[in-house]
Motif scaffolding. Structure first.
Motif, PDB file in Angstrom:
ATOM      1  N   GLU A 197      -9.587  -2.114  -3.755  1.00  0.00           N
ATOM      2  CA  GLU A 197     -10.340  -1.767  -5.475  1.00  0.00           C
ATOM      3  C   GLU A 197     -12.423  -1.214  -4.462  1.00  0.00           C
ATOM      4  OE1 GLU A 197      -9.807  -5.135  -8.599  1.00  0.00           O
ATOM      5  OE2 GLU A 197      -9.039  -6.299  -6.902  1.00  0.00           O
ATOM      6  N   PHE A 198     -12.933  -1.514  -3.351  1.00  0.00           N
ATOM      7  CA  PHE A 198     -13.592  -1.794  -2.768  1.00  0.00           C
ATOM      8  C   PHE A 198     -13.526   0.237  -2.500  1.00  0.00           C
ATOM      9  CE2 PHE A 198     -14.746  -6.464  -2.702  1.00  0.00           C
ATOM     10  CZ  PHE A 198     -16.273  -5.915  -3.024  1.00  0.00           C
ATOM     11  N   GLU A 199     -12.448   0.402  -2.126  1.00  0.00           N
ATOM     12  CA  GLU A 199     -12.452   1.198  -1.214  1.00  0.00           C
ATOM     13  C   GLU A 199     -12.262   2.923  -2.794  1.00  0.00           C
ATOM     14  OE1 GLU A 199     -10.047   1.864   1.845  1.00  0.00           O
ATOM     15  OE2 GLU A 199      -8.096   1.352   0.627  1.00  0.00           O
ATOM     16  N   SER A 232     -21.861   2.382   3.475  1.00  0.00           N
ATOM     17  CA  SER A 232     -20.711   2.382   3.735  1.00  0.00           C
ATOM     18  C   SER A 232     -20.058   1.447   3.590  1.00  0.00           C
ATOM     19  CB  SER A 232     -21.009   3.610   4.776  1.00  0.00           C
ATOM     20  OG  SER A 232     -20.905   4.383   4.664  1.00  0.00           O
ATOM     21  N   LEU A 233     -18.942   1.582   3.828  1.00  0.00           N
ATOM     22  CA  LEU A 233     -17.810   0.285   3.555  1.00  0.00           C
ATOM     23  C   LEU A 233     -17.733  -0.073   5.083  1.00  0.00           C
ATOM     24  CD1 LEU A 233     -15.371   1.157   0.583  1.00  0.00           C
ATOM     25  CD2 LEU A 233     -16.662  -0.896   0.546  1.00  0.00           C
ATOM     26  N   PRO A 234     -16.441  -1.226   5.051  1.00  0.00           N
ATOM     27  CA  PRO A 234     -16.207  -1.218   6.402  1.00  0.00           C
ATOM     28  C   PRO A 234     -15.275  -0.502   6.942  1.00  0.00           C
ATOM     29  CG  PRO A 234     -16.338  -3.303   4.896  1.00  0.00           C
ATOM     30  CD  PRO A 234     -16.709  -2.078   4.176  1.00  0.00           C
ATOM     31  N   ALA A 235     -15.095  -0.510   8.315  1.00  0.00           N
ATOM     32  CA  ALA A 235     -14.022   0.192   8.291  1.00  0.00           C
ATOM     33  C   ALA A 235     -12.731   0.174   8.627  1.00  0.00           C
ATOM     34  CB  ALA A 235     -14.230   1.153   9.594  1.00  0.00           C
ATOM     35  N   LYS A 236     -11.322   0.459   7.819  1.00  0.00           N
ATOM     36  CA  LYS A 236     -10.653   0.793   7.477  1.00  0.00           C
ATOM     37  C   LYS A 236     -10.208  -0.033   9.244  1.00  0.00           C
ATOM     38  CE  LYS A 236      -6.697   0.413   4.116  1.00  0.00           C
ATOM     39  NZ  LYS A 236      -5.712   1.232   3.342  1.00  0.00           N
ATOM     40  N   SER A 237      -9.142  -0.544   8.705  1.00  0.00           N
ATOM     41  CA  SER A 237      -8.431  -0.843  10.455  1.00  0.00           C
ATOM     42  C   SER A 237      -6.864  -0.463  10.482  1.00  0.00           C
ATOM     43  CB  SER A 237      -8.684  -2.213  11.432  1.00  0.00           C
ATOM     44  OG  SER A 237      -7.651  -2.526  12.532  1.00  0.00           O
ATOM     45  N   GLU A 253     -14.025 -11.681   8.785  1.00  0.00           N
ATOM     46  CA  GLU A 253     -15.153 -12.087   8.064  1.00  0.00           C
ATOM     47  C   GLU A 253     -15.991 -10.672   8.609  1.00  0.00           C
ATOM     48  OE1 GLU A 253     -18.913 -14.348   8.129  1.00  0.00           O
ATOM     49  OE2 GLU A 253     -16.787 -14.983   7.771  1.00  0.00           O
ATOM     50  N   GLU A 254     -15.790 -10.283   9.707  1.00  0.00           N
ATOM     51  CA  GLU A 254     -16.416  -9.080   9.725  1.00  0.00           C
ATOM     52  C   GLU A 254     -16.191  -7.751   7.929  1.00  0.00           C
ATOM     53  OE1 GLU A 254     -15.015  -6.366  13.163  1.00  0.00           O
ATOM     54  OE2 GLU A 254     -15.686  -8.450  14.210  1.00  0.00           O
ATOM     55  N   ARG A 255     -15.248  -7.899   7.714  1.00  0.00           N
ATOM     56  CA  ARG A 255     -15.228  -7.365   6.114  1.00  0.00           C
ATOM     57  C   ARG A 255     -16.171  -8.043   5.484  1.00  0.00           C
ATOM     58  NH1 ARG A 255      -9.206  -4.157   4.911  1.00  0.00           N
ATOM     59  NH2 ARG A 255      -9.817  -3.393   6.429  1.00  0.00           N
ATOM     60  N   ARG A 256     -15.453  -9.754   5.034  1.00  0.00           N
ATOM     61  CA  ARG A 256     -16.968 -10.051   4.246  1.00  0.00           C
ATOM     62  C   ARG A 256     -17.978  -9.348   4.050  1.00  0.00           C
ATOM     63  NH1 ARG A 256     -19.707 -13.668   4.107  1.00  0.00           N
ATOM     64  NH2 ARG A 256     -19.587 -14.392   6.003  1.00  0.00           N
ATOM     65  N   LYS A 257     -18.617  -9.505   5.587  1.00  0.00           N
ATOM     66  CA  LYS A 257     -19.674  -9.385   6.191  1.00  0.00           C
ATOM     67  C   LYS A 257     -20.005  -8.065   5.510  1.00  0.00           C
ATOM     68  CE  LYS A 257     -20.421 -13.081   9.569  1.00  0.00           C
ATOM     69  NZ  LYS A 257     -21.509 -12.632  10.552  1.00  0.00           N
ATOM     70  N   GLY A 258     -18.831  -7.032   5.597  1.00  0.00           N
ATOM     71  CA  GLY A 258     -19.753  -5.381   5.240  1.00  0.00           C
ATOM     72  C   GLY A 258     -19.116  -5.010   4.202  1.00  0.00           C
ATOM     73  N   LEU A 259     -18.459  -6.325   3.187  1.00  0.00           N
ATOM     74  CA  LEU A 259     -18.779  -5.708   1.850  1.00  0.00           C
ATOM     75  C   LEU A 259     -19.763  -6.163   1.315  1.00  0.00           C
ATOM     76  CD1 LEU A 259     -14.773  -6.469   1.081  1.00  0.00           C
ATOM     77  CD2 LEU A 259     -16.087  -3.873   1.154  1.00  0.00           C
TER      78      LEU A 259
END
Length: 393
Positions: free
Chosen positions: A46-48, A65-70, A83-89
């Protein structure tokens, strides 16, 4: 003043349709006028979609920018990546709200993502939905604006998420009390979501410019385009399927608990046993009360018991309290009213079609009579011509 946006927690959501689990991010929205922050739940996809829509609407990249997708690892079961994606969003949303250029946070896409009304729009001036997020809008009036509809839809998604979390707690619970509390919370959220679905459907009928509405309702309603109406109907259909799946899961868990209690009498279960129900519906002398006995009286021990034959339990009422049963009854009545309204519209359409068919038949009959008269005249002329030909011969 801009709202404060944070992502305090994340959850793992297991879809009832058997699809792969995914990570849900809890977004807390705090404003100076609110006593407590409201919450919405979003996936990374949904963020994308939000970022893509913002770029298309503003013709410019977002402030962050959105956190990169792995592609080789997922957030499910990976606490570090989650946790990394939570902080990035969280940083992505805060960058939009604190950017010097307000074009991103003032866009319609951003406000729809957060479920807030668009500033200066007609929907701000005519909101007929009770936006009480804690009550789920159950006590509000009809929905007549796009922003109120989006707010109710966000509340519906929140209630479905609460139901999923409660079902997960119920499945993991080991004591009857915790099982009952989790089951009651799930049932309460499902009841509220059912009421919200009915309100959303009624709101779409209003905003589609239904001719059966009164002139006052049409004047107050915000009319949407056919494409937007279809898109929102698809959202309601998906929410209804998800709610039915969660309700089936709840019923299955209740049946499993009841069966476990019957197969293991020494093991406690959250479901009420037949003996407990029999004690509830017995008279002061210990015998079952007759239909002619008073419905409510005091037992010898001073506690209240119910008289009359015991009511039949259903899967929907097994774990409901009095308030939940009342809400279920209201929801059923609203659904029946909507069904009657749809049936009335169908009968009205059939009547109109019948009248049109009758008028068409009358016109066709008139044309056929004219054709018959023309055929008779032509036949007479042919007979006269034949007689003249015979005279010439």
């Amino acid at each position: 003043m801009a709202p404060q946006l944070t992502i305090p927690s994340t959850d793992i959501t297991n879809p009832p349709d058997g699809n792969k689990p995914y990570t849900t991010y809890t977004i807390a929205i705090s404003t100076p006028s609110s006593l407590r922050p409201s919450q919405i739940f979003k996936r990374y996809t949904e963020f994308e979609a939000l970022d893509k829509a913002l770029r298309a609407e503003t013709n410019a990249p977002s402030p962050a920018s959105l956190p990169a997708k792995s592609w080789f690892s997922k957030t499910v079961g990976n606490e570090k990546l989650t946790e990394e994606r939570r902080k990035g969003l969280e940083g992505y949303m805060q960058a939009i709200e604190t950017a010097e250029n307000p074009q991103w946070r003032n866009s319609v896409v951003w406000k729809e993502f957060l479920g807030t009304p668009t500033a200066g729009s007609k929907s701000d001036k005519s909101r007929h939905f009770d936006g009480s997020r804690g009550a789920g809008g159950l006590n509000g009036g009809a929905i007549s604006s796009s922003s109120a509809w989006l707010e109710a839809h966000n509340e519906l998604k929140s209630q479905l998420h609460i139901a999923r979390m409660a079902l997960a707690r119920r499945e993991q619970a080991t004591t009857p009390t915790s099982q009952h509390e989790a089951g009651a919370a799930a049932k309460k959220a499902l009841l509220r979501s059912g009421t919200l679905i009915a309100k959303l459907e009624d709101g779409l009928r209003r905003m589609s410019g239904n001719k059966t509405m009164s002139k006052e309702d049409l004047a107050q309603a915000e009319i949407l385009g056919e494409g937007e109406i279809r898109r929102r109907r698809d959202l309601i259909s998906a929410a209804r399927k998800e709610r039915e799946g969660l309700e089936n899961v709840l019923n299955t868990l209740a049946v499993k608990s009841a069966v476990a209690g019957l197969s293991n009498p020494g093991q406690q279960s959250a479901a009420a046993t037949a003996g407990a129900k029999k004690d509830l519906f017995q008279g002061p002398d210990g015998t079952s009360s007759s239909p002619s006995a008073p419905k409510l009286y005091q037992s010898g021990g001073g506690r209240r018991v119910l008289g009359g034959p015991p009511p039949k339990e259903t899967e929907k009422t097994r774990e409901l309290d009095n308030q939940g049963i009342v809400q279920l009854q209201k929801q059923i009545m609203e659904t029946q009213d909507l069904d009657v309204e749809d049936l009335t519209k169908a009968v009205r359409r059939m009547k109109e079609m019948g009248i049109m068919i009758n008028e068409e038949l009358e016109e066709q009959s008139t044309l056929l009579n004219l054709v018959d008269e023309d055929v008779d005249r032509l036949g007479g002329k042919i007979d006269v011509a034949k007689k003249r030909i015979r005279k010439i011969n």
